[in-house]
Design a protein around this motif. Structure first.
Motif, PDB file in Angstrom:
ATOM      1  N   UNK A  52       0.744  -1.167  -0.034  1.00  0.00           N
ATOM      2  CA  UNK A  52       0.020  -0.060  -0.055  1.00  0.00           C
ATOM      3  C   UNK A  52       0.814   1.275   0.002  1.00  0.00           C
ATOM      4  N   UNK A  53       1.991   1.203  -0.050  1.00  0.00           N
ATOM      5  CA  UNK A  53       3.135   2.160   0.244  1.00  0.00           C
ATOM      6  C   UNK A  53       2.754   3.443  -0.979  1.00  0.00           C
ATOM      7  N   UNK A  54       2.550   3.162  -2.343  1.00  0.00           N
ATOM      8  CA  UNK A  54       1.963   4.002  -3.163  1.00  0.00           C
ATOM      9  C   UNK A  54       0.791   4.814  -2.932  1.00  0.00           C
ATOM     10  N   UNK A  55       0.196   4.468  -2.038  1.00  0.00           N
ATOM     11  CA  UNK A  55      -1.309   5.199  -1.779  1.00  0.00           C
ATOM     12  C   UNK A  55      -0.960   5.851  -0.294  1.00  0.00           C
ATOM     13  N   UNK A  56       0.108   5.695   0.250  1.00  0.00           N
ATOM     14  CA  UNK A  56       0.671   6.390   1.446  1.00  0.00           C
ATOM     15  C   UNK A  56       1.267   8.021   1.273  1.00  0.00           C
ATOM     16  N   UNK A  57       1.403   8.610   2.045  1.00  0.00           N
ATOM     17  CA  UNK A  57       2.156   9.912   1.742  1.00  0.00           C
ATOM     18  C   UNK A  57       3.587   9.824   1.412  1.00  0.00           C
ATOM     19  N   UNK A  58       4.215   8.609   2.088  1.00  0.00           N
ATOM     20  CA  UNK A  58       5.621   8.278   1.535  1.00  0.00           C
ATOM     21  C   UNK A  58       5.792   7.967   0.256  1.00  0.00           C
ATOM     22  N   UNK A 100       3.612   8.676  -2.468  1.00  0.00           N
ATOM     23  CA  UNK A 100       3.068   9.607  -3.067  1.00  0.00           C
ATOM     24  C   UNK A 100       4.037  10.908  -3.066  1.00  0.00           C
ATOM     25  N   UNK A 101       4.870  10.963  -2.020  1.00  0.00           N
ATOM     26  CA  UNK A 101       5.828  12.016  -2.071  1.00  0.00           C
ATOM     27  C   UNK A 101       6.959  11.706  -2.950  1.00  0.00           C
ATOM     28  N   UNK A 102       7.098  10.520  -3.140  1.00  0.00           N
ATOM     29  CA  UNK A 102       8.280   9.989  -4.042  1.00  0.00           C
ATOM     30  C   UNK A 102       7.990  10.387  -5.555  1.00  0.00           C
ATOM     31  N   UNK A 103       6.643  10.031  -5.851  1.00  0.00           N
ATOM     32  CA  UNK A 103       6.193  10.410  -7.287  1.00  0.00           C
ATOM     33  C   UNK A 103       6.538  12.048  -7.389  1.00  0.00           C
ATOM     34  N   UNK A 104       5.914  12.751  -6.437  1.00  0.00           N
ATOM     35  CA  UNK A 104       6.273  14.031  -6.824  1.00  0.00           C
ATOM     36  C   UNK A 104       8.059  14.512  -6.727  1.00  0.00           C
ATOM     37  N   UNK A 105       8.686  13.628  -5.853  1.00  0.00           N
ATOM     38  CA  UNK A 105      10.010  13.854  -6.117  1.00  0.00           C
ATOM     39  C   UNK A 105      10.591  13.594  -7.488  1.00  0.00           C
ATOM     40  N   UNK A 106       9.988  12.491  -7.897  1.00  0.00           N
ATOM     41  CA  UNK A 106      10.252  11.933  -9.341  1.00  0.00           C
ATOM     42  C   UNK A 106       9.878  13.118 -10.566  1.00  0.00           C
ATOM     43  N   UNK A 107       8.735  13.888 -10.380  1.00  0.00           N
ATOM     44  CA  UNK A 107       8.502  14.994 -11.069  1.00  0.00           C
ATOM     45  C   UNK A 107       9.340  16.134 -11.076  1.00  0.00           C
ATOM     46  N   UNK A 108       9.681  16.472  -9.765  1.00  0.00           N
ATOM     47  CA  UNK A 108      10.570  17.545  -9.621  1.00  0.00           C
ATOM     48  C   UNK A 108      11.960  17.301 -10.147  1.00  0.00           C
ATOM     49  N   UNK A 145      10.703  14.269   4.384  1.00  0.00           N
ATOM     50  CA  UNK A 145       9.761  13.285   4.312  1.00  0.00           C
ATOM     51  C   UNK A 145      10.350  12.207   5.064  1.00  0.00           C
ATOM     52  N   UNK A 146      11.581  12.070   4.821  1.00  0.00           N
ATOM     53  CA  UNK A 146      12.350  10.723   5.311  1.00  0.00           C
ATOM     54  C   UNK A 146      12.307  11.045   6.730  1.00  0.00           C
ATOM     55  N   UNK A 147      12.547  11.971   7.460  1.00  0.00           N
ATOM     56  CA  UNK A 147      12.502  12.029   8.882  1.00  0.00           C
ATOM     57  C   UNK A 147      11.361  12.403   9.600  1.00  0.00           C
ATOM     58  N   UNK A 148      10.172  12.708   8.812  1.00  0.00           N
ATOM     59  CA  UNK A 148       8.989  12.914   9.525  1.00  0.00           C
ATOM     60  C   UNK A 148       8.410  11.581  10.210  1.00  0.00           C
TER      61      UNK A 148
END
Length: 126
Positions: free
Chosen positions: A69-75, A77-85, A111-114
Motif C-alpha cells: 500500500x506504500x504508493x497510496x501512503x504519503x511516503x 506519493x511524495x516520491x512520485x512528486x520528487x520524481x516529477x521535480x 519526508x524521510x525524517x517525518x
C-alpha cells in the motif's frame, strides 16, 4: 513495515543491510550530483547521476514490494512528486537547477525524517 494482503510481513534475510547499503549509495550520488550542480563546470559527472537514480529507484522498488500500500501512503506519493521535480530539474536551465536541487533535498529530508504516523498515512484516510 506493513503486512501484505495475507497479513504476513514481506521481508527477506539481509533486507535491512541492503537498505543501508542503498541509502549510502544514494547519499554518495546526491553529494556528487550536488557538487556537480553547485561547483563543477559542465554539471555533475554522469556516474553520480546514475548512482543516485539507480539506488533511489531500487529503494523505492523495495519499499513498494515490502509494503503493497506504500504508493497510496504519503511516503510513496511524495516520491512520485520528487520524481516529477527531478524531471523538471533535468529539463531546467542551470540557475533553476540549483534552486530545484535544494528544494528537492529539503523536501526529501522532511519526508524521510517525518514521524511514521505522517509518512505512512494513507491518502483519503484520517
Amino acid at each position: 513495515m506493513a503486512k501484505d494482503a495475507s497479513g504476513a510481513y514481506r521481508d527477506f534475510p539481509g533486507r535491512r543491510w541492503l537498505v543501508v547499503a542503498l541509502r549510502a549509495a544514494h547519499l554518495a550520488g546526491v553529494v556528487g550530483v550536488g557538487a556537480g550542480l553547485l561547483a563543477l563546470p559542465g554539471g555533475p559527472p554522469v556516474g553520480f547521476v546514475y548512482l543516485m537514480v539507480a539506488s533511489g529507484v531500487a529503494m523505492a522498488a523495495l519499499d513498494a514490494w515490502s509494503n503493497p500500500v506504500w504508493l497510496r501512503e504519503l511516503a510513496g506519493l511524495s516520491l512520485l512528486l520528487k520524481f516529477a521535480l527531478l524531471g523538471w530539474l533535468v529539463a531546467a536551465d542551470e540557475g533553476v537547477q540549483r534552486l530545484l536541487f535544494w528544494a528537492i533535498l529539503v523536501f526529501s529530508v522532511i519526508f524521510a525524517h517525518a514521524p511514521a504516523s505522517f509518512r505512512h498515512r494513507r491518502v483519503g484516510r484520517h
